[in-house]
Design an enzyme around this catalytic site. Structure first.
Site, mmCIF file in Angstrom:
data_model
loop_
_atom_site.group_PDB
_atom_site.id
_atom_site.type_symbol
_atom_site.label_atom_id
_atom_site.label_comp_id
_atom_site.label_asym_id
_atom_site.label_seq_id
_atom_site.Cartn_x
_atom_site.Cartn_y
_atom_site.Cartn_z
ATOM 1 N N SER A 141 0.832 -1.200 0.000
ATOM 2 C CA SER A 141 0.000 0.000 0.000
ATOM 3 C C SER A 141 0.872 1.257 0.000
ATOM 4 O O SER A 141 1.710 1.412 -0.881
ATOM 5 C CB SER A 141 -0.967 -0.047 1.183
ATOM 6 N N GLU A 236 -9.129 -4.422 -6.644
ATOM 7 C CA GLU A 236 -8.797 -3.170 -5.950
ATOM 8 C C GLU A 236 -9.162 -1.943 -6.788
ATOM 9 O O GLU A 236 -8.987 -1.943 -8.010
ATOM 10 C CB GLU A 236 -7.290 -3.088 -5.684
ATOM 11 N N HIS A 266 -7.148 -5.559 -1.699
ATOM 12 C CA HIS A 266 -5.948 -4.800 -1.364
ATOM 13 C C HIS A 266 -5.113 -5.552 -0.329
ATOM 14 O O HIS A 266 -5.636 -6.045 0.668
ATOM 15 C CB HIS A 266 -6.389 -3.446 -0.800
#
Length: 318
Positions: A141, A236, A266
């Protein structure tokens, strides 16, 4: 179709969306993430006095190769404790040590505090005697973004660059311009355009620029970076972030591999040791990074502990 075990990641994100608030209980956040990942066997954890970091040391790991691991959490949460087990699986599979570091978080600290902290950790590794060509940077991320921007900051400071980077589910476009925000809107269990822009506002502060290359590496000079391996889930809304990063790196002449995992959420790799998709992803990263660190190829994918104790009790096995 996603495995039953990977549905735990989706459930985690759905619960996070239902209970999302502007303030974050760090301990609860760490626990919520960590429970997704099994404890990898044969891995020791050692605190680092000089840094807010923990060494991850798989038994028998190469002592002179290291993964610098940068956690996600939208720059407002996450820590070495929430992510140490996932990075432990990766380090064990790759047969190397890992340094999992913390960095200052928003809203108390804004840009460039995180990238300054991760660059300091990279420089610390160099000062410990690790050769740059024996270091790879990885992160999920926003940690995936930091895996690239840390290199840009290091280059500004005249430091040698690492051998490779492995960002997964990288969050790089804080203007949230990707079309996957629309096409995957009903498939992503947590993220949406307004949420990402809200996180960006906290992280950037009043004067931050979402197009700063140390925020969004798409606006940076990616030339001369080492090879990059990107993983992303097919469901995602950040899917286009991964595609855009791959395209920008390729345009700069960087060797890039991008793997899209269908039906995955994710940072689905957090289910390492439980979900076959996560174990597959971890195995791919390990096999990819070893030759870039000067280690022999893996003969085949390692056993990542899918049969660890406790899965039946948690209801996460088929």
């Amino acid at each position: 179709m996603a495995s039953k075990q990977s549905e735990a990641v989706k459930a985690h994100w759905a619960a996070s969306r239902a209970g999302s608030q502007s303030s974050v209980d760090q301990e609860a956040s760490d626990h919520g993430w960590a429970v997704l990942t099994t404890e990898p066997r044969g891995v020791d954890y050692l605190s680092v006095e000089e840094l807010p970091a923990v060494w991850v040391v798989p038994h028998g790991a190469a002592a002179d190769r290291v993964l610098l691991c940068l956690h996600g959490g939208g720059f407002i949460s996450g820590s070495m404790y929430s992510h140490r087990k996932m990075f432990g699986h990766l380090a064990k599979a790759a047969g190397v040590r890992a340094l999992v570091v913390d960095y200052r978080l928003a809203p108390a600290y804004t840009h460039p505090a995180p990238v300054d902290d991760t660059t300091a950790a990279y420089e610390w590794l160099l000062d410990q005697g690790f050769a740059a060509e024996r270091i790879a940077i990885t992160g999920d991320s926003v940690g995936g973004a930091l895996a690239i921007t840390t290199q840009l900051r290091a280059r500004e400071r005249g430091l040698p660059l690492p051998a490779a980077a492995m960002p997964f589910s990288p969050a790089v476009d804080f203007e949230a311009t990707g079309t996957s925000y629309d096409t995957n809107r009903d498939r992503d269990a947590f993220f949406h355009r307004d949420l990402v822009r809200g996180l960006a506002a906290m992280f950037l502060g009043a004067d931050g620029d979402p197009r700063d290359p140390l925020v969004n590496p798409l606006y940076g000079d990616l030339s001369a970076l080492g090879p990059i391996y990107i993983q992303v889930g097919g469901d995602e809304v950040l899917l286009d972030d991964a595609h855009q990063l791959a395209a920008a790196a390729e345009k700069a002449g960087v060797e890039v591999r991008l793997d899209v995992f269908p039906d995955m959420q994710h940072t689905f790799q957090m289910a390492a040791g439980r979900a076959p998709e996560a174990d597959d992803a971890i195995g791919r990263m390990a096999a990819w990074v070893r030759p870039h660190l000067g280690l022999p190829d893996l003969p085949d994918l390692p056993d990542l502990g899918l049969t660890d104790l406790g899965l039946t009790d948690l209801g996460l096995t088929d």
